[in-house]
Design an enzyme around this catalytic site. Structure first.
Site: not given
Ligand code: ADP
Length: 345
Positions: A70-71, A115, A164, A223
């Site tokens: 998401k981030t 977030d 979430t 992640r």
């Molecule tokens: P969330 O905000 O949903 O908790 P993040 O955006 O922080 O998740 O993603 C976690 C890690 O996973 C990121 O640092 C990135 O390296 C990896 N990641 C997430 N989505 C992808 C994607 N679609 N393709 C490649 N790597 C991804």
């Protein structure tokens, strides 16, 4: 910095920490953002249209378990729009002035990411309604009977709100988002592509079969895939010749107590507690959380979604129940079905 502001978040702390050291793995553009095809295709249309009209992109609502991107997507959207990116998380916005402080410095068409938007305080949420709709801030001057509200104009911006727990976001807030993206756990093929990409960036040689094995053990979550890859790189470096082979991954998974479905010890513990203490369920989330020594939020946001996706757990109106598959996976016997408890013999 983005992650520091999310410290009070509910996602798996261990996983968050490591992310900060590997910002290099974060995709920078939509092309690098692997998987989630349908969502990406739609987004690229909306981004292109907003760019063509020279307008800010409509507000974007991102829903999904932690670690699915998401981030990352919010940052990618800003980059694709060619605008700056500001980030915070709802728990960091304590007073309306905290939000006003950010919104008055947001420049035109910028992306502002919040977030854990389900954790906004009501006063801040109300301020956000007007900001999202009219690009204005309601500001109260003075106190008591002489207090009055003035409206301060702000630049048009795109709010990206991530959660979430979509169920905990109020409907007035949801209705102000023009675009909603729901993240699914990633398919095996996409997980493999993510592992390959990360291995390339980390300059770590990984055998093709080892890529599949890491991908299948990473609970459909980028992640987790990146974290596993880094651990396997450690094992390969210290125990092998530096190449991540299937033998290294098998040994690594065994040492990390990750099983064939990608479950960690704590996941299995949750299932076991439901079976052994609550006869397979149903058991309420709060009771279960106390029994496994976990915060309800962490249980609901981090552990349960994957257990449900893997077909091991069900959320029912009466509480959580394990499925037949959970008994089978743990090698435990049961009576007629879930909820009947394991047999003694
Ligand atoms: P969330 O905000 O949903 O908790 P993040 O955006 O922080 O998740 O993603 C976690 C890690 O996973 C990121 O640092 C990135 O390296 C990896 N990641 C997430 N989505 C992808 C994607 N679609 N393709 C490649 N790597 C991804």
């Amino acid at each position: 910095m983005a992650k520091l502001e999310q410290e009070k978040g509910v996602s798996h702390p261990e996983l968050r920490d490591e992310d900060e050291r590997d910002i290099s793995l974060r995709p920078q553009c939509l092309k690098e953002f692997l998987g989630q095809r349908a969502m990406k295709e739609n987004l690229s249309v909306f981004i292109a249209a907003a760019r063509e009209r020279k307008e800010s992109l409509d507000h974007l609502f991102l829903i999904g378990p932690p670690g699915l991107g998401k981030t990352t997507l919010a940052q990618v959207v800003a980059r694709e729009l060619g605008v700056d990116f500001k980030v915070t998380s709802a728990p960091a916005l304590d007073k309306p002035k905290d939000l006003a402080g950010i919104l008055t410095t947001v420049t035109e068409k910028n992306v502002f990411f919040i977030d854990e938007i389900h954790r906004l305080k009501p006063a801040i949420e109300e301020m956000l309604y007007i900001a999202m709709e009219d690009y204005e801030l309601d500001w109260i001057i003075g106190q008591g009977p002489s207090a009055r509200t003035i409206r301060i104009p702000i630049q048009p911006f795109t709010l990206v709100g991530a959660t979430t727990k979509a169920g905990n976001v109020s409907s007035p807030l949801i209705s102000r988002f023009g675009i909603t993206c729901r993240f699914n756990f990633y398919e095996q093929e996409d997980m493999e592509a993510i592992v390959r990409r990360s291995a390339g960036i980390l300059k770590t040689p990984v055998d093709e079969n080892a890529v599949s094995l890491i991908a299948v053990s990473a609970r459909g979550t980028p992640r987790v895939a990146n974290r596993l890859l880094r651990r396997m790189r450690d094992f390969a470096q210290v125990l092998g010749d530096g190449t991540v082979t299937t033998t290294v991954v098998r040994e690594g998974l065994k040492r990390l107590e990750i099983d064939g479905l990608g479950l960690e010890r704590h996941d299995r513990e949750i299932l076991r507690v439901i079976i052994e203490r609550y006869e397979g369920g149903p058991v309420g989330a709060e009771t279960l959380a106390i029994s496994v020594g976990e915060a309800v939020d962490t249980l609901e946001d981090y552990y349960e979604p994957y257990l449900i996706q893997a077909g091991l757990l069900q959320r029912t109106p009466r509480g959580r129940m394990v499925t037949n598959l959970a008994y089978k996976h743990l090698g435990l016997k049961q009576n007629a079905g879930p909820g009947q408890g394991p047999t003694l013999f």
